[in-house]
Scaffold this motif. Structure first.
Motif, PDB file in Angstrom:
ATOM      1  N   GLY A 153       0.842  -1.183   0.000  1.00  0.00           N
ATOM      2  CA  GLY A 153       0.000   0.000   0.000  1.00  0.00           C
ATOM      3  C   GLY A 153       0.879   1.235   0.000  1.00  0.00           C
ATOM      4  N   ILE A 154       0.284   2.356  -0.354  1.00  0.00           N
ATOM      5  CA  ILE A 154       1.028   3.610  -0.335  1.00  0.00           C
ATOM      6  C   ILE A 154       0.056   4.741  -0.031  1.00  0.00           C
ATOM      7  CG2 ILE A 154       0.785   4.106  -2.803  1.00  0.00           C
ATOM      8  CD1 ILE A 154       3.751   5.113  -2.652  1.00  0.00           C
ATOM      9  N   GLU A 155       0.521   5.721   0.740  1.00  0.00           N
ATOM     10  CA  GLU A 155      -0.336   6.830   1.124  1.00  0.00           C
ATOM     11  C   GLU A 155      -0.536   7.774  -0.058  1.00  0.00           C
ATOM     12  OE1 GLU A 155      -0.602  10.278   4.591  1.00  0.00           O
ATOM     13  OE2 GLU A 155       0.638   8.481   4.893  1.00  0.00           O
ATOM     14  N   ILE A 156      -1.762   8.286  -0.188  1.00  0.00           N
ATOM     15  CA  ILE A 156      -2.135   9.173  -1.295  1.00  0.00           C
ATOM     16  C   ILE A 156      -2.306  10.604  -0.782  1.00  0.00           C
ATOM     17  CG2 ILE A 156      -3.834   9.630  -3.103  1.00  0.00           C
ATOM     18  CD1 ILE A 156      -2.273   7.078  -3.544  1.00  0.00           C
ATOM     19  N   ASP A 157      -1.769  11.546  -1.524  1.00  0.00           N
ATOM     20  CA  ASP A 157      -2.011  12.965  -1.253  1.00  0.00           C
ATOM     21  C   ASP A 157      -3.346  13.322  -1.914  1.00  0.00           C
ATOM     22  OD1 ASP A 157      -2.137  15.750  -1.218  1.00  0.00           O
ATOM     23  OD2 ASP A 157       0.041  15.964  -1.387  1.00  0.00           O
ATOM     24  N   ARG A 158      -4.366  13.536  -1.106  1.00  0.00           N
ATOM     25  CA  ARG A 158      -5.711  13.737  -1.647  1.00  0.00           C
ATOM     26  C   ARG A 158      -5.863  15.075  -2.367  1.00  0.00           C
ATOM     27  NH1 ARG A 158      -8.931   9.697  -0.032  1.00  0.00           N
ATOM     28  NH2 ARG A 158      -8.285   8.472   1.782  1.00  0.00           N
ATOM     29  N   THR A 160      -3.542  16.463  -4.415  1.00  0.00           N
ATOM     30  CA  THR A 160      -2.970  16.342  -5.771  1.00  0.00           C
ATOM     31  C   THR A 160      -3.318  15.020  -6.446  1.00  0.00           C
ATOM     32  OG1 THR A 160      -0.915  15.383  -4.891  1.00  0.00           O
ATOM     33  CG2 THR A 160      -1.036  17.798  -5.073  1.00  0.00           C
ATOM     34  N   ARG A 161      -3.884  14.103  -5.669  1.00  0.00           N
ATOM     35  CA  ARG A 161      -4.238  12.773  -6.171  1.00  0.00           C
ATOM     36  C   ARG A 161      -3.024  12.029  -6.712  1.00  0.00           C
ATOM     37  NH1 ARG A 161     -10.138  13.547  -9.189  1.00  0.00           N
ATOM     38  NH2 ARG A 161     -11.213  14.441  -7.369  1.00  0.00           N
ATOM     39  N   THR A 162      -1.914  12.220  -6.016  1.00  0.00           N
ATOM     40  CA  THR A 162      -0.683  11.511  -6.359  1.00  0.00           C
ATOM     41  C   THR A 162      -0.163  10.804  -5.122  1.00  0.00           C
ATOM     42  OG1 THR A 162       0.676  13.458  -5.884  1.00  0.00           O
ATOM     43  CG2 THR A 162      -0.078  13.157  -8.163  1.00  0.00           C
ATOM     44  N   THR A 163       0.746   9.863  -5.330  1.00  0.00           N
ATOM     45  CA  THR A 163       1.323   9.140  -4.198  1.00  0.00           C
ATOM     46  C   THR A 163       2.356  10.000  -3.485  1.00  0.00           C
ATOM     47  OG1 THR A 163       3.000   8.162  -5.615  1.00  0.00           O
ATOM     48  CG2 THR A 163       0.954   6.922  -5.314  1.00  0.00           C
ATOM     49  N   LYS A 164       2.507   9.742  -2.180  1.00  0.00           N
ATOM     50  CA  LYS A 164       3.512  10.452  -1.395  1.00  0.00           C
ATOM     51  C   LYS A 164       4.813   9.657  -1.377  1.00  0.00           C
ATOM     52  CE  LYS A 164       0.267  12.741   1.764  1.00  0.00           C
ATOM     53  NZ  LYS A 164      -0.088  12.954   3.199  1.00  0.00           N
ATOM     54  N   LYS A 166       8.167   7.918  -0.002  1.00  0.00           N
ATOM     55  CA  LYS A 166       8.588   7.191   1.201  1.00  0.00           C
ATOM     56  C   LYS A 166       7.410   6.735   2.060  1.00  0.00           C
ATOM     57  CE  LYS A 166      12.996   9.678   1.452  1.00  0.00           C
ATOM     58  NZ  LYS A 166      13.888  10.516   2.291  1.00  0.00           N
ATOM     59  N   MET A 167       6.270   6.516   1.436  1.00  0.00           N
ATOM     60  CA  MET A 167       5.083   6.099   2.173  1.00  0.00           C
ATOM     61  C   MET A 167       4.612   4.707   1.769  1.00  0.00           C
ATOM     62  SD  MET A 167       4.325   8.342   4.385  1.00  0.00           S
ATOM     63  CE  MET A 167       4.655  10.078   4.798  1.00  0.00           C
ATOM     64  N   LEU A 168       5.512   3.901   1.195  1.00  0.00           N
ATOM     65  CA  LEU A 168       5.174   2.530   0.825  1.00  0.00           C
ATOM     66  C   LEU A 168       5.155   1.649   2.067  1.00  0.00           C
ATOM     67  CD1 LEU A 168       4.732   0.596  -1.659  1.00  0.00           C
ATOM     68  CD2 LEU A 168       7.172   0.057  -1.439  1.00  0.00           C
ATOM     69  N   PHE A 169       4.154   0.771   2.176  1.00  0.00           N
ATOM     70  CA  PHE A 169       4.079  -0.138   3.323  1.00  0.00           C
ATOM     71  C   PHE A 169       3.422  -1.445   2.893  1.00  0.00           C
ATOM     72  CE2 PHE A 169       0.339   2.585   3.304  1.00  0.00           C
ATOM     73  CZ  PHE A 169      -0.718   1.695   3.452  1.00  0.00           C
ATOM     74  N   PHE A 170       3.511  -2.444   3.762  1.00  0.00           N
ATOM     75  CA  PHE A 170       2.916  -3.752   3.507  1.00  0.00           C
ATOM     76  C   PHE A 170       1.842  -4.010   4.556  1.00  0.00           C
ATOM     77  CE2 PHE A 170       7.207  -3.770   1.916  1.00  0.00           C
ATOM     78  CZ  PHE A 170       7.094  -4.369   0.668  1.00  0.00           C
ATOM     79  N   GLN A 171       0.728  -4.628   4.131  1.00  0.00           N
ATOM     80  CA  GLN A 171      -0.345  -4.909   5.072  1.00  0.00           C
ATOM     81  C   GLN A 171      -1.014  -6.236   4.728  1.00  0.00           C
ATOM     82  OE1 GLN A 171      -3.323  -1.847   4.893  1.00  0.00           O
ATOM     83  NE2 GLN A 171      -3.363  -1.807   2.672  1.00  0.00           N
ATOM     84  N   PRO A 172      -1.511  -6.950   5.750  1.00  0.00           N
ATOM     85  CA  PRO A 172      -2.139  -8.250   5.509  1.00  0.00           C
ATOM     86  C   PRO A 172      -3.623  -8.112   5.174  1.00  0.00           C
ATOM     87  CG  PRO A 172      -1.924  -7.874   7.867  1.00  0.00           C
ATOM     88  CD  PRO A 172      -1.342  -6.669   7.182  1.00  0.00           C
ATOM     89  N   PHE A 173      -4.040  -8.718   4.093  1.00  0.00           N
ATOM     90  CA  PHE A 173      -5.451  -8.838   3.745  1.00  0.00           C
ATOM     91  C   PHE A 173      -5.905 -10.262   4.074  1.00  0.00           C
ATOM     92  CE2 PHE A 173      -4.312  -5.074   1.532  1.00  0.00           C
ATOM     93  CZ  PHE A 173      -5.472  -4.363   1.275  1.00  0.00           C
ATOM     94  N   ILE A 174      -7.206 -10.453   4.098  1.00  0.00           N
ATOM     95  CA  ILE A 174      -7.782 -11.751   4.454  1.00  0.00           C
ATOM     96  C   ILE A 174      -8.467 -12.350   3.242  1.00  0.00           C
ATOM     97  CG2 ILE A 174      -9.487 -12.938   5.887  1.00  0.00           C
ATOM     98  CD1 ILE A 174      -9.064 -10.597   7.902  1.00  0.00           C
ATOM     99  N   ARG A 175      -8.075 -13.573   2.885  1.00  0.00           N
ATOM    100  CA  ARG A 175      -8.745 -14.289   1.809  1.00  0.00           C
ATOM    101  C   ARG A 175      -9.471 -15.497   2.402  1.00  0.00           C
ATOM    102  NH1 ARG A 175      -8.685 -14.199  -3.477  1.00  0.00           N
ATOM    103  NH2 ARG A 175      -6.876 -12.790  -3.577  1.00  0.00           N
TER     104      ARG A 175
END
Length: 354
Positions: A153-158, A160-164, A166-175
């Motif tokens: 995932g990555i944080e979005i600057d709302r 400018t609607r662009t990515t920020k 150094k804001m890349l991260f990993f997160q667990p989803f459930i399947r």
């Protein structure tokens, strides 16, 4: 009341309220638990109604069985062997932070684990009656029911609607595993939803799920053991209450006294307040304070002080979300939202189980 089967099409993510700062943290972790808040929020948002959730569980459509968290007074050895437990009288050599009359003893000296498993209808019935359990009635949470899937995932600057940067991260989803669904029962009938919608968005990132009405009822399936349970409780003078969804605190039970408890690792949880305008459009939101929740599977043991109160105890805590202390916004006695769902079982003391 209205009952629904909820089927995820893709992975889901349910936040647990733990603080996370993208940029400072690169891995977002969270422990899965049956959290009623996303379901109440999804149905309310899509129907413009305010409702409470009366029941929540997994449902195995392939085997046509509801699935419940295994109570924490059931242990499992490394080979999967099921270990039962009993209450033992506390003595001066037993050290505990709880000043209670009994503590929980397991029938083994070997290394074992508790939690992280689910049990089907027949297995839970046997457990409540104090009968021997069968391995075929037990499900592993990770493997039989869900799997964690790590995504980026990555944080979005709302603005400018662009990515920020150094804001890349990993997160667990459930399947979900094949044939596994959610079952939810609500206070109100969603006539508009039933007629016009087959899909809702739920959880983090608003993932799409299918919703369909059902006439299935877990309460009906347990009805045939209630009188046997009451008779056995009257004989022994003891009973236990098992959490099927998390709660905040064990409430006082009229006609009974708490003599022991077995509680799992507390869950740190928070949610969001949403503020809406007159046209029902959200204008603002902010996080609630953090709560410490007692996890599902926790067990509370009671001595029955007044036999005349037994029917009242069953009426209040038999497959109902009433086992909590009033605490806003999630533990409102006037509007239960699914926390504190419980069921009642018999108790074994000072000896080996069958």
């Amino acid at each position: 009341m209205r009952k629904y089967l909820i089927t995820p099409f893709d992975v889901l993510i349910f936040g647990d309220g733990k603080p996370f700062n993208a940029g400072e943290q690169h891995n977002r972790e969270g422990d899965f638990f049956l959290n009623p808040v996303p379901f109440v929020g999804a149905f309310n948002k899509n129907t413009n109604l305010k409702t409470g959730l009366r029941f929540l569980s997994f449902y195995d459509e392939g085997k046509e069985s509801f699935l419940f968290p295994v109570p924490l007074d059931i242990g499992f050895e490394e080979d999967g062997e099921i270990i039962n437990s009993f209450l033992k009288k506390s003595d001066k050599d037993f050290i505990s932070s709880d000043e209670l009359e009994f503590f929980v003893e397991f029938d083994t000296d070997k290394k074992m684990k508790v939690g992280g498993r689910y049990i089907n209808i027949q297995g839970l019935k046997n457990y409540l009656l104090g009968k021997k359990l069968d391995k075929k009635d037990i499900y592993d949470l990770f493997g039989d029911i869900i799997e964690k899937e790590i995504r980026t995932g990555i944080e979005i600057d709302r603005t400018t609607r662009t990515t920020k940067e150094k804001m890349l991260f990993f997160q667990p989803f459930i399947r979900f595993s094949q044939n596994i669904k959610f079952f939810a029962e609500f206070d109100k009938n969603f006539a508009e939803l039933d007629e016009k919608k087959d899909f809702l968005t739920i959880g983090g990132e608003a993932k799409v799920v299918n919703v369909s009405t059902t006439d299935k009822s877990p309460a009906v399936l347990f009805e045939n053991i209630k009188e046997d349970l009451k008779n056995k409780i009257q004989e022994t003078g003891c009973f236990k209450i098992i959490l099927l969804t998390p709660t905040n605190y064990p409430p006082k039970i009229n006609g009974a006294e708490l003599v022991a408890q077995l509680i799992g690792k507390p869950i740190t949880f928070s949610g969001w307040y949403n503020i809406y305008k007159e046209n029902n459009k959200k204008s603002d939101s902010f996080p609630t304070r953090l709560f410490k929740l007692l996890p599902e599977g926790s067990v509370f043991y009671y001595r029955l002080v007044d036999e005349n109160k037994l029917d009242e105890i069953f009426n209040n805590h038999w497959l109902k979300p009433n086992f909590y202390v009033h605490e806003l916004p999630y533990f409102d006695k006037a509007n239960p939202i699914g926390f504190g769902l419980t069921i009642i079982g018999t108790v074994k003391t000072e000896g080996k189980n069958e």
